[in-house]
Design a protein around this motif. Structure first.
Motif, short mmCIF file in Angstrom:
data_model
loop_
_atom_site.label_atom_id
_atom_site.label_comp_id
_atom_site.label_asym_id
_atom_site.label_seq_id
_atom_site.Cartn_x
_atom_site.Cartn_y
_atom_site.Cartn_z
N PHE A 194 18.24 -52.35 13.68
CA PHE A 194 17.58 -51.46 14.14
C PHE A 194 17.12 -51.79 15.18
O PHE A 194 16.52 -51.26 16.29
N ARG A 195 17.03 -53.92 14.66
CA ARG A 195 15.92 -53.67 16.43
C ARG A 195 16.64 -53.53 17.66
O ARG A 195 16.69 -53.79 18.63
N THR A 196 18.16 -53.81 17.70
CA THR A 196 18.85 -54.04 18.64
C THR A 196 18.31 -52.29 19.28
O THR A 196 18.63 -51.84 20.87
N PHE A 197 18.77 -51.32 18.52
CA PHE A 197 18.60 -50.29 18.78
C PHE A 197 17.51 -50.02 19.26
O PHE A 197 17.23 -48.70 19.57
N ILE A 198 16.59 -50.73 19.31
CA ILE A 198 15.27 -50.63 19.80
C ILE A 198 15.07 -50.97 21.28
O ILE A 198 14.53 -50.36 22.13
N ALA A 199 15.61 -52.07 21.15
CA ALA A 199 15.54 -52.66 22.75
C ALA A 199 16.56 -52.01 23.56
O ALA A 199 15.71 -51.73 24.57
N TYR A 200 17.32 -50.99 23.76
CA TYR A 200 18.04 -49.85 24.04
C TYR A 200 17.82 -48.82 24.12
O TYR A 200 17.67 -48.11 25.42
N GLY A 201 16.92 -48.05 23.28
CA GLY A 201 15.72 -47.04 23.15
C GLY A 201 14.83 -46.92 24.04
O GLY A 201 14.67 -45.96 24.79
N VAL A 202 14.21 -48.34 23.86
CA VAL A 202 12.82 -48.14 24.27
C VAL A 202 13.39 -48.00 25.88
O VAL A 202 12.71 -48.02 27.20
N ILE A 203 14.31 -48.96 26.34
CA ILE A 203 15.08 -49.19 27.98
C ILE A 203 15.03 -47.76 28.05
O ILE A 203 15.28 -47.15 29.26
N GLY A 204 16.22 -46.86 27.92
CA GLY A 204 16.90 -45.68 27.66
C GLY A 204 15.36 -44.70 28.25
O GLY A 204 15.14 -43.43 28.85
N LEU A 205 14.18 -44.52 26.96
CA LEU A 205 13.17 -43.50 26.96
C LEU A 205 12.75 -44.02 28.02
O LEU A 205 11.99 -42.88 28.41
N SER A 206 11.70 -45.19 28.44
CA SER A 206 11.21 -44.85 29.51
C SER A 206 12.23 -44.58 31.12
O SER A 206 11.79 -44.38 31.56
N LEU A 207 13.05 -45.06 31.29
CA LEU A 207 13.79 -44.72 32.56
C LEU A 207 14.09 -43.21 32.19
O LEU A 207 13.91 -43.10 33.47
N GLY A 208 14.70 -42.91 31.29
CA GLY A 208 14.56 -41.25 31.55
C GLY A 208 13.07 -40.52 32.03
O GLY A 208 13.20 -39.61 31.87
N LEU A 209 11.66 -41.05 30.49
CA LEU A 209 10.85 -40.60 31.36
C LEU A 209 10.81 -40.90 32.64
O LEU A 209 9.83 -39.68 33.63
N HIS A 210 10.76 -41.64 33.07
CA HIS A 210 10.02 -42.28 35.04
C HIS A 210 11.21 -41.40 36.20
O HIS A 210 10.65 -40.73 36.28
N ALA A 211 12.38 -41.21 34.87
CA ALA A 211 13.54 -40.21 36.18
C ALA A 211 12.97 -38.29 36.15
O ALA A 211 12.91 -38.31 36.91
N TRP A 212 12.58 -37.89 34.84
CA TRP A 212 12.02 -37.38 34.84
C TRP A 212 10.80 -36.96 35.61
O TRP A 212 10.53 -35.83 35.88
N LYS A 213 9.76 -38.08 35.04
CA LYS A 213 8.56 -37.26 36.00
C LYS A 213 8.90 -37.25 37.81
O LYS A 213 8.05 -36.64 37.97
N THR A 214 9.80 -38.76 38.09
CA THR A 214 10.36 -38.74 39.08
C THR A 214 10.64 -36.79 40.16
O THR A 214 10.58 -36.19 40.89
N PHE A 215 11.57 -36.46 39.20
CA PHE A 215 11.91 -35.19 39.73
C PHE A 215 11.63 -34.01 39.37
O PHE A 215 11.05 -33.74 40.15
N ALA A 216 10.24 -34.35 38.70
CA ALA A 216 9.24 -32.91 38.67
C ALA A 216 8.79 -33.28 39.51
O ALA A 216 8.37 -32.28 39.98
N ALA A 217 8.08 -34.18 39.87
CA ALA A 217 7.30 -34.50 40.86
C ALA A 217 7.56 -33.95 42.47
O ALA A 217 7.87 -33.35 43.73
N GLN A 218 8.81 -34.51 42.73
CA GLN A 218 10.66 -34.31 43.96
C GLN A 218 9.86 -32.75 44.05
O GLN A 218 10.42 -31.75 44.92
N GLN A 219 10.67 -31.95 42.70
CA GLN A 219 10.80 -30.37 42.24
C GLN A 219 9.18 -29.68 42.85
O GLN A 219 9.14 -28.82 43.65
N ARG A 220 8.42 -30.05 42.28
CA ARG A 220 6.97 -29.53 42.86
C ARG A 220 6.75 -29.42 43.79
O ARG A 220 6.10 -28.94 44.79
N LYS A 221 6.82 -30.64 44.77
CA LYS A 221 7.14 -31.17 45.75
C LYS A 221 7.80 -30.30 47.15
O LYS A 221 7.71 -29.55 48.13
N ASP A 222 9.47 -29.70 46.56
CA ASP A 222 10.09 -29.25 47.45
C ASP A 222 9.45 -27.49 47.00
O ASP A 222 9.65 -26.94 47.99
#
Lengths: 418, 346
Positions: free
Chosen positions: A385-413
């Motif tokens: 579970f703790r290994t999952f937490i480590a990987y999961g939290v990284i995956g989650l925040s990378l995903g959220l960040h990429a999502w936000k950047t992509f959405a912002a880019q789309q709005r700009k386009d």
């Protein structure tokens, strides 16, 4: 007011979830609090420095530096040779710090040069670079040492004379070289820290009194209150019977961490720090306003790598065993997970988030095996579970960040099209 | 003529050239050292077929513009679950193998669908997000392996809890493809079934790429805006590519397992994506372009290198695990090279 609370909640959702997880974990583990506290104290001292090594590249727009593994390798290269030639105690420790600096700086420079070729994909590149460097590291220690490179003591060679042994015991040479220099009991530390904080805050309040708004005043008094409560808690612990009175705080290690924390804050008040920030916000604008973007990016990675090397030495002197082929491997994952749990993101990170993150992440680390055992009848569940937490939290925040950047880019386009 | 050669060399790239040369040198060394070269070559063929489908799984992702699919472990896990279901039902031989594939496909379609949905939201960071989604799912599955209600004695530990770390296929479908129409020529064992299956999968993907959907996918990958302008649903194309990649990952691990003789659970799938990525890159693919030829050639030289280097290195340098070190350096070195070549620039 309501929207303000909701804003606060959504912004800090990761941290809040982890606070809740930690509390539940502590309850489920049924471990005594002093035990958890003692473990936590050790782990905070051990890991905080490494997490602080991540901050500057984040601000400089390079994302989370998975390449701190490479800094850790530099540290281990120096430590293994230094120990084999008889380095001991604080002198040996400082020798390792000094010698690892140029090596880590060189590694950091090379990392930075590669990362400048893969703008936009720095994180995946730094991660793969870490794996790649690990191959070269293995080449060095499994093959070159004993054949081409000499080592101070044959005892550290694999029987047969080629390659360095798997684990190197640091007992009697570098273990606790820094921690044991000077330590104080927990209540004493709290009293001192509380007194200093309160005095400092009161002094600042006096100085700024004239120019303060109402809100600032409130915040300032709240901070003074916190300083005072530290002091009070310290006094209470000192004069009552409890376990906490017997726990040591390694003062010099703490001092090292504080110094690096101050460095991380102070650098952003300098020209160089401003440049990092500009580069991080917009490379094009930075370039136009005369900042050498590539140089600044490389520099941020060099600093991060050197700090990581120092952090790894502090980490290992506390741990007491150096696993030649393993100690560095998970460093970046755990450090980055801790930073993110503290509320940092790919583009924002502060010293406070780093410290908070280390506390939360390692609380979870301490309690999860026992919690897993009590809840599922299997300690392995907690460990996975703790290994999952480590990987999961990284995956989650990378995903959220990429999502936000992509959405912002789309709005700009869209705006551009209109 | 000279220019042409220089241009050809440049397009192959120095790292690839080095590695191909290295492979040739190793084979020559094996011959000089009087190792059984024919045996080595047969093993090389087996390894090629064994890993081939996993490498093939990279093609749709690269072509559709989602980049190198580091999220391959997702497909691998679906494949393993399919395989376990087939064992649980006590099916053996080719039939068991086919059922394993059939069982894994719906799982991988669902997984691929959600993974594709995610990748559509994180355009530009697919590789990094994919890597960590893969890592997270593998570690989450570690917990699942401990609690999943499989009953077969071949799957569970005889005492204690959870599933075994390695599950032997000896009584089920161990080497069903490898031994199918196997023959021996000039001292070389040819695993006909395995190679046929691999080439058959390659052919299917090839046909798919020539289909309307496949062409739309390639258009999406090569120029997003152009594809959009010509009425292609970009997100849907990327989604289809991800689903196919995940299915191929699932089939790939089943082919791998039947040849290897074991399923490996827990943390074993963690790094599998990297080896597959390295193989296709070695074959000549880049982060934006891949051909079926790159798969076949890449998996042949990469696996050949790993295989042949071991005995040769052991004879020349008995100490140290030189071939394992070489694997790490080559595998990540070629990925790094591809990343810098694909790099965004200013």
């Amino acid at each position: 007011m309501k929207t303000k609370t909701r804003d606060l909640l959504t912004k800090n959702i990761v941290t809040i979830v982890f606070v809740i997880l930690c509390i539940l974990g502590i309850i489920a583990s049924q471990q005594p609090l002093p035990f958890i506290f003692k473990e936590l104290l050790t782990r905070v001292g051990r890991n905080t420095f490494l997490v602080l090594a991540l901050i500057i590249p984040v601000i400089a727009g390079m994302g989370l530096n998975f390449g701190i593994t490479i800094g850790a390798m530099a540290a281990q290269i120096v430590m293994i040779f230094a120990i084999s030639y008889g380095a001991t105690g604080f002198g040996g420790f400082m020798l390792c710090m000094v010698l690892s600096t140029p090596i880590a700086a060189l590694f950091g420079y090379l990392t930075g040069v590669v990362l400048n070729k893969t703008i936009g994909q720095e994180m995946i590149t730094s991660m793969i670079l870490g794996f790649f460097a690990n191959g070269l590291y293995q080449l060095l220690f499994l093959f070159l040492v004993g054949t081409v490179l000499p080592i101070g003591n044959e005892m550290y060679l694999i029987p047969g004379g080629v390659g360095v042994v798997n684990t190197i015991d640091l007992k009697g040479n570098l273990m606790y070289a820094l921690d044991d220099l000077w330590s104080l009991k927990v209540p004493t530390v709290l009293i001192i820290a509380g007194a200093i904080c309160t005095a400092l805050l009161v002094w600042m309040q006096m100085k700024n009194k004239a120019t303060q708004t109402k809100d600032q005043k409130k915040a300032s008094y709240a901070r003074i209150g916190m300083g005072l409560s530290l002091l009070v808690v310290g006094l209470v612990l000192n004069f009552t019977t409890n376990m906490y009175r017997f726990f040591d705080v390694p003062m010099i290690t703490a001092l090292f961490i504080i110094l690096i924390a101050v460095f991380n804050i102070a650098i952003f008040k300098t020209k160089m720090g401003h440049d990092f920030r500009t580069v991080g916000q917009d490379k094009h604008i930075a370039h136009v306003s005369g900042v050498n973007v590539e140089k600044r990016r490389v520099l941020s990675i060099v600093i991060s790598t050197v700090l990581a090397a120092w952090g790894q030495i502090i980490f290992l002197q506390n741990l007491g065993t150096l696993n030649t082929y393993g100690s560095h491997v998970q460093i970046s994952t755990f450090a980055i997970a801790a930073l993110l749990i503290g509320g940092a993101s790919v583009t924002k990170a502060t010293v406070g988030q780093a410290v908070l993150g280390v506390i939360l992440f390692h609380t979870l680390f301490i309690v999860s095996p026992m919690a897993g055992k009590n809840l599922f009848g299997n300690a392995q569940v907690g460990e996975y579970f703790r290994t999952f937490i480590a990987y999961g939290v990284i995956g989650l925040s990378l995903g959220l960040h990429a999502w936000k950047t992509f959405a912002a880019q789309q709005r700009k386009d869209k705006i551009d099209l209109e | 003529m000279k220019d042409k050669i220089m241009h050809g060399l440049k397009s192959i790239g120095i790292p690839r050239l080095t590695i191909i040369t290295l492979l040739i040198v190793i084979y020559i060394a094996a011959y000089v050292l009087k190792l059984d070269v024919a045996q080595l070559f047969s093993d090389n063929l087996v390894r090629m077929g064994m890993n081939g489908v996993l490498v093939l799984a990279m093609v749709p992702g690269i072509l559709a513009g989602t980049g190198l699919n580091f999220g391959l472990p997702l497909g691998v896990i679906c494949g393993i679950i399919g395989g376990l279901i087939s064992i649980e039902l006590n099916l053996t031989g080719l039939f068991g193998f086919v059922v394993a594939i059939v069982a894994s496909i719906p799982l991988s379609v669902i997984t691929g669908y959600y993974y594709g949905k995610l990748l559509n939201r994180v355009k530009g960071s697919e590789m990094m997000v994919g890597t960590y989604v893969g890592f997270s799912v593998v570690s989450l599955m570690c917990i699942a392996w401990l609690v999943l209600p499989f009953k077969s004695d071949a799957i569970r530990w005889p005492i204690g809890e959870g599933l075994r770390t390695t599950i032997a296929l000896t009584d089920y479908y161990d080497k069903v493809l490898n031994d199918f129409m196997k023959f021996r020529v000039a001292g070389i064992d040819v695993p006909t079934g395995l190679l046929l299956f691999f080439f058959f999968m390659c052919f299917i993907v090839f046909l798919f790429l020539k289909s309307k959907t496949g062409l739309a996918m390639i258009a999406t990958g090569s120029n997003n805006k152009f594809a959009k302008a010509s009425g292609i649903n970009v997100d849907k194309s990327r989604m289809i590519a991800t689903v196919i990649s995940t299915i191929l990952g699932a089939i790939g691990i089943l082919v791998y397992a039947q040849s290897y003789g074991f399923f490996q659970l827990y943390t074993a799938p963690l790094m599998m994506g990297f080896a597959a990525v390295a193989a296709i890159l070695l074959g000549g693919a880049s982060a934006h372009n891949a051909k079926i030829f790159h798969v076949i050639f890449g998996v042949f030289i990469f696996q050949g290198l790993l295989l042949a280097a071991l005995p040769v290195a052991n004879v020349i340098f008995p100490q140290g695990n030189l071939s394992e070190i070489m694997r790490v350096v080559v595998q990540y070195g070629i990925i790094l090279y591809a990343l810098t070549k694909a790099g965004g620039g200013q």
